[in-house]
Design a protein around this motif. Sequence first.
Motif, PDB file in Angstrom:
ATOM      1  N   PRO A  73     101.229 -36.206  -3.618  1.00 33.04           N
ATOM      2  CA  PRO A  73     102.238 -35.407  -2.917  1.00 33.04           C
ATOM      3  C   PRO A  73     103.652 -35.856  -3.299  1.00 33.04           C
ATOM      4  O   PRO A  73     103.884 -37.046  -3.525  1.00 33.04           O
ATOM      5  CB  PRO A  73     101.954 -35.680  -1.445  1.00 33.04           C
ATOM      6  N   GLU A  78     110.020 -37.374  -0.268  1.00 31.01           N
ATOM      7  CA  GLU A  78     111.463 -37.377  -0.043  1.00 31.01           C
ATOM      8  C   GLU A  78     111.832 -38.796   0.374  1.00 31.01           C
ATOM      9  O   GLU A  78     111.272 -39.330   1.329  1.00 31.01           O
ATOM     10  CB  GLU A  78     111.796 -36.389   1.071  1.00 31.01           C
ATOM     11  N   ARG A 129     109.010 -39.742   3.333  1.00 32.84           N
ATOM     12  CA  ARG A 129     108.104 -38.808   4.000  1.00 32.84           C
ATOM     13  C   ARG A 129     107.743 -37.727   2.985  1.00 32.84           C
ATOM     14  O   ARG A 129     108.410 -37.588   1.950  1.00 32.84           O
ATOM     15  CB  ARG A 129     108.740 -38.201   5.247  1.00 32.84           C
ATOM     16  N   PRO A 130     106.696 -36.935   3.262  1.00 35.53           N
ATOM     17  CA  PRO A 130     106.358 -35.845   2.349  1.00 35.53           C
ATOM     18  C   PRO A 130     107.544 -34.886   2.200  1.00 35.53           C
ATOM     19  O   PRO A 130     108.185 -34.511   3.188  1.00 35.53           O
ATOM     20  CB  PRO A 130     105.169 -35.154   3.025  1.00 35.53           C
ATOM     21  N   GLY A 137     109.892 -31.722   1.814  1.00 30.19           N
ATOM     22  CA  GLY A 137     109.860 -30.385   2.389  1.00 30.19           C
ATOM     23  C   GLY A 137     109.251 -30.302   3.764  1.00 30.19           C
ATOM     24  O   GLY A 137     108.915 -29.219   4.231  1.00 30.19           O
ATOM     25  N   THR A 138     109.090 -31.447   4.427  1.00 27.01           N
ATOM     26  CA  THR A 138     108.508 -31.453   5.768  1.00 27.01           C
ATOM     27  C   THR A 138     109.478 -32.095   6.750  1.00 27.01           C
ATOM     28  O   THR A 138     110.464 -32.700   6.352  1.00 27.01           O
ATOM     29  CB  THR A 138     107.190 -32.250   5.819  1.00 27.01           C
ATOM     30  N   GLN A 139     109.158 -31.977   7.996  1.00 25.02           N
ATOM     31  CA  GLN A 139     109.894 -32.671   9.049  1.00 25.02           C
ATOM     32  C   GLN A 139     109.023 -33.780   9.657  1.00 25.02           C
ATOM     33  O   GLN A 139     109.236 -34.187  10.800  1.00 25.02           O
ATOM     34  CB  GLN A 139     110.340 -31.671  10.125  1.00 25.02           C
ATOM     35  N   GLN A 140     108.044 -34.252   8.866  1.00 28.58           N
ATOM     36  CA  GLN A 140     107.151 -35.304   9.347  1.00 28.58           C
ATOM     37  C   GLN A 140     107.925 -36.603   9.547  1.00 28.58           C
ATOM     38  O   GLN A 140     109.056 -36.760   9.080  1.00 28.58           O
ATOM     39  CB  GLN A 140     106.004 -35.522   8.356  1.00 28.58           C
ATOM     40  N   ASP A 141     107.285 -37.534  10.247  1.00 28.05           N
ATOM     41  CA  ASP A 141     107.897 -38.830  10.482  1.00 28.05           C
ATOM     42  C   ASP A 141     108.058 -39.603   9.181  1.00 28.05           C
ATOM     43  O   ASP A 141     107.382 -39.333   8.180  1.00 28.05           O
ATOM     44  CB  ASP A 141     107.051 -39.639  11.458  1.00 28.05           C
ATOM     45  N   TRP A 142     108.954 -40.574   9.228  1.00 20.69           N
ATOM     46  CA  TRP A 142     109.264 -41.408   8.067  1.00 20.69           C
ATOM     47  C   TRP A 142     108.364 -42.636   8.036  1.00 20.69           C
ATOM     48  O   TRP A 142     107.980 -43.174   9.073  1.00 20.69           O
ATOM     49  CB  TRP A 142     110.719 -41.861   8.134  1.00 20.69           C
TER      50      TRP A 142
END
Length: 87
Positions: free
Chosen positions: A5, A8, A29-30, A32-37
């Motif tokens: 993947p 960022e 983090r992945p 293009g996502t707003q996932q956690d760091w």
Amino acid sequence: MAKKPQLEHSELSGEFTEDDVTVLVDIYRPAGTQQDWRLEVVTQNEDLFEWDAPFATDREAFDEFLATVARDGIHSFLEEEDIPSTH
């Protein structure tokens, strides 16, 4: 073969030096996502330290790294034999 993947990396990632010890702080983090760091620290000898818990923001991850250094010292990331002796 599965594709890795895209990641960022935070602007807070980079080299950190204290007491003549330099480590690489990687906060990512992945893409293009707003996932956690996620937080990792890599030593000059390529030892890897990963935090189990993710962070809501990259600033929280970096602050946790700084708190670890303040509490345990930068040398806590080094193996015993990697710590320079002082005479």
